[in-house]
Design a protein around this motif. Structure first.
Motif, PDB file in Angstrom:
ATOM      1  N   TRP A  45       0.858  -1.176   0.000  1.00  0.00           N
ATOM      2  CA  TRP A  45       0.000   0.000   0.000  1.00  0.00           C
ATOM      3  C   TRP A  45       0.898   1.230   0.000  1.00  0.00           C
ATOM      4  O   TRP A  45       1.917   1.266   0.666  1.00  0.00           O
ATOM      5  CB  TRP A  45      -0.874   0.044   1.240  1.00  0.00           C
ATOM      6  CG  TRP A  45      -1.687  -1.180   1.505  1.00  0.00           C
ATOM      7  CD1 TRP A  45      -2.068  -2.146   0.600  1.00  0.00           C
ATOM      8  CD2 TRP A  45      -2.233  -1.585   2.756  1.00  0.00           C
ATOM      9  NE1 TRP A  45      -2.812  -3.105   1.223  1.00  0.00           N
ATOM     10  CE2 TRP A  45      -2.931  -2.796   2.547  1.00  0.00           C
ATOM     11  CE3 TRP A  45      -2.199  -1.050   4.042  1.00  0.00           C
ATOM     12  CZ2 TRP A  45      -3.593  -3.464   3.571  1.00  0.00           C
ATOM     13  CZ3 TRP A  45      -2.862  -1.713   5.065  1.00  0.00           C
ATOM     14  CH2 TRP A  45      -3.550  -2.902   4.831  1.00  0.00           C
ATOM     15  N   GLY A 105      -8.946  -0.728   8.933  1.00  0.00           N
ATOM     16  CA  GLY A 105      -9.580  -0.162   7.759  1.00  0.00           C
ATOM     17  C   GLY A 105     -10.297  -1.172   6.905  1.00  0.00           C
ATOM     18  O   GLY A 105     -10.589  -2.289   7.333  1.00  0.00           O
ATOM     19  N   ASP A 109     -12.456  -2.118  -1.735  1.00  0.00           N
ATOM     20  CA  ASP A 109     -12.120  -1.604  -3.071  1.00  0.00           C
ATOM     21  C   ASP A 109     -10.813  -2.275  -3.504  1.00  0.00           C
ATOM     22  O   ASP A 109      -9.788  -2.108  -2.853  1.00  0.00           O
ATOM     23  CB  ASP A 109     -11.944  -0.092  -3.012  1.00  0.00           C
ATOM     24  CG  ASP A 109     -11.642   0.548  -4.359  1.00  0.00           C
ATOM     25  OD1 ASP A 109     -11.142  -0.145  -5.267  1.00  0.00           O
ATOM     26  OD2 ASP A 109     -11.887   1.755  -4.488  1.00  0.00           O
ATOM     27  N   THR A 112      -7.879   0.286  -3.740  1.00  0.00           N
ATOM     28  CA  THR A 112      -7.640   1.292  -2.708  1.00  0.00           C
ATOM     29  C   THR A 112      -7.778   0.682  -1.317  1.00  0.00           C
ATOM     30  O   THR A 112      -8.650  -0.142  -1.077  1.00  0.00           O
ATOM     31  CB  THR A 112      -8.672   2.439  -2.845  1.00  0.00           C
ATOM     32  OG1 THR A 112      -8.604   2.959  -4.168  1.00  0.00           O
ATOM     33  CG2 THR A 112      -8.414   3.552  -1.861  1.00  0.00           C
ATOM     34  N   ARG A 114      -8.420   1.973   2.576  1.00  0.00           N
ATOM     35  CA  ARG A 114      -8.850   3.115   3.375  1.00  0.00           C
ATOM     36  C   ARG A 114      -8.766   2.707   4.837  1.00  0.00           C
ATOM     37  O   ARG A 114      -9.223   1.617   5.202  1.00  0.00           O
ATOM     38  CB  ARG A 114     -10.276   3.518   3.035  1.00  0.00           C
ATOM     39  CG  ARG A 114     -10.395   4.145   1.676  1.00  0.00           C
ATOM     40  CD  ARG A 114     -11.844   4.544   1.356  1.00  0.00           C
ATOM     41  NE  ARG A 114     -11.920   5.049   0.003  1.00  0.00           N
ATOM     42  CZ  ARG A 114     -12.044   4.291  -1.088  1.00  0.00           C
ATOM     43  NH1 ARG A 114     -12.105   2.987  -0.973  1.00  0.00           N
ATOM     44  NH2 ARG A 114     -12.094   4.837  -2.287  1.00  0.00           N
ATOM     45  N   SER A 126      -6.625   9.586   9.408  1.00  0.00           N
ATOM     46  CA  SER A 126      -7.181   8.782   8.317  1.00  0.00           C
ATOM     47  C   SER A 126      -6.150   8.681   7.215  1.00  0.00           C
ATOM     48  O   SER A 126      -5.325   9.581   7.044  1.00  0.00           O
ATOM     49  CB  SER A 126      -8.448   9.438   7.765  1.00  0.00           C
ATOM     50  OG  SER A 126      -9.454   9.448   8.746  1.00  0.00           O
ATOM     51  N   GLU A 128      -5.534   6.945   3.032  1.00  0.00           N
ATOM     52  CA  GLU A 128      -6.008   6.244   1.847  1.00  0.00           C
ATOM     53  C   GLU A 128      -4.791   5.954   0.998  1.00  0.00           C
ATOM     54  O   GLU A 128      -3.899   6.794   0.881  1.00  0.00           O
ATOM     55  CB  GLU A 128      -7.002   7.104   1.071  1.00  0.00           C
ATOM     56  CG  GLU A 128      -7.615   6.385  -0.111  1.00  0.00           C
ATOM     57  CD  GLU A 128      -8.734   7.182  -0.753  1.00  0.00           C
ATOM     58  OE1 GLU A 128      -8.639   7.419  -1.968  1.00  0.00           O
ATOM     59  OE2 GLU A 128      -9.682   7.562  -0.035  1.00  0.00           O
ATOM     60  N   LYS A 130      -3.033   3.440  -2.428  1.00  0.00           N
ATOM     61  CA  LYS A 130      -3.143   2.580  -3.604  1.00  0.00           C
ATOM     62  C   LYS A 130      -2.674   1.181  -3.207  1.00  0.00           C
ATOM     63  O   LYS A 130      -1.692   1.022  -2.474  1.00  0.00           O
ATOM     64  CB  LYS A 130      -2.255   3.150  -4.708  1.00  0.00           C
ATOM     65  CG  LYS A 130      -2.207   2.351  -5.962  1.00  0.00           C
ATOM     66  CD  LYS A 130      -1.258   2.996  -6.954  1.00  0.00           C
ATOM     67  CE  LYS A 130      -0.788   1.944  -7.938  1.00  0.00           C
ATOM     68  NZ  LYS A 130       0.300   2.413  -8.760  1.00  0.00           N
TER      69      LYS A 130
END
Length: 145
Positions: A45, A105, A109, A112, A114, A126, A128, A130
């Motif tokens: 990630w 999290g 998706d 992604t 999150r 928070s 986010e 890839k």
């Protein structure tokens, strides 16, 4: 005396035979996570939290247990390294660092991740990022360049 000599020769022959016998092959190193023969799938990630960037290598077993390495690189170039352990269930993950930091999290998706990070003092962030599948990681799941 001849029986003693015979025992000595047989013992010597046996010792010579055993020392000449090929030794068992050296144990092969375990395959790296995500490689053929490994029991872990791998994701990396990448993204940002506030003014820092992150790269996380996550290695997950079929039973949902996970381990990973969270690299947090600050604007100064300094990188903090956090080894995480946790689990994934129903596309939700939670992992902890020994210091008390927690990340959790959603992986629903496919492209992604999150989540949130709570550091031991209670601050929450928070994030986010890839998701990259079958990425290269080291044996301890540190993401490789």
């Amino acid at each position: 005396m001849s029986s003693l000599l015979r025992k000595g020769l047989c013992g010597g022959f046996l010792c010579a035979f055993l020392s000449a016998a090929p030794s068992a092959q050296a144990a092969q190193p375990a395959p790296l996570p995500g490689q053929p023969g490994s029991d872990e799938s791998v994701e990396v990630w990448s993204g940002s939290i506030l003014s820092a960037t992150f790269r996380v290598g996550m290695c997950t077993k079929a039973d949902g247990s996970l381990r990973g390495v969270f690299l947090l690189t600050h604007k100064s170039g300094e990188t903090d390294v956090y080894h995480l352990y946790g689990s994934v269930k129903d596309l939700n993950f939670e992992a902890r660092h020994a210091s008390g930091h927690v990340i959790w999290g959603d992986l629903s998706d496919p492209g992604t991740v999150r989540g949130k990070m709570r550091i031991k003092r209670g601050m929450k962030f928070s994030f986010e990022g890839k998701r990259q599948y079958n990425a290269r990681v080291s044996a301890d799941c540190t993401p490789l360049p």
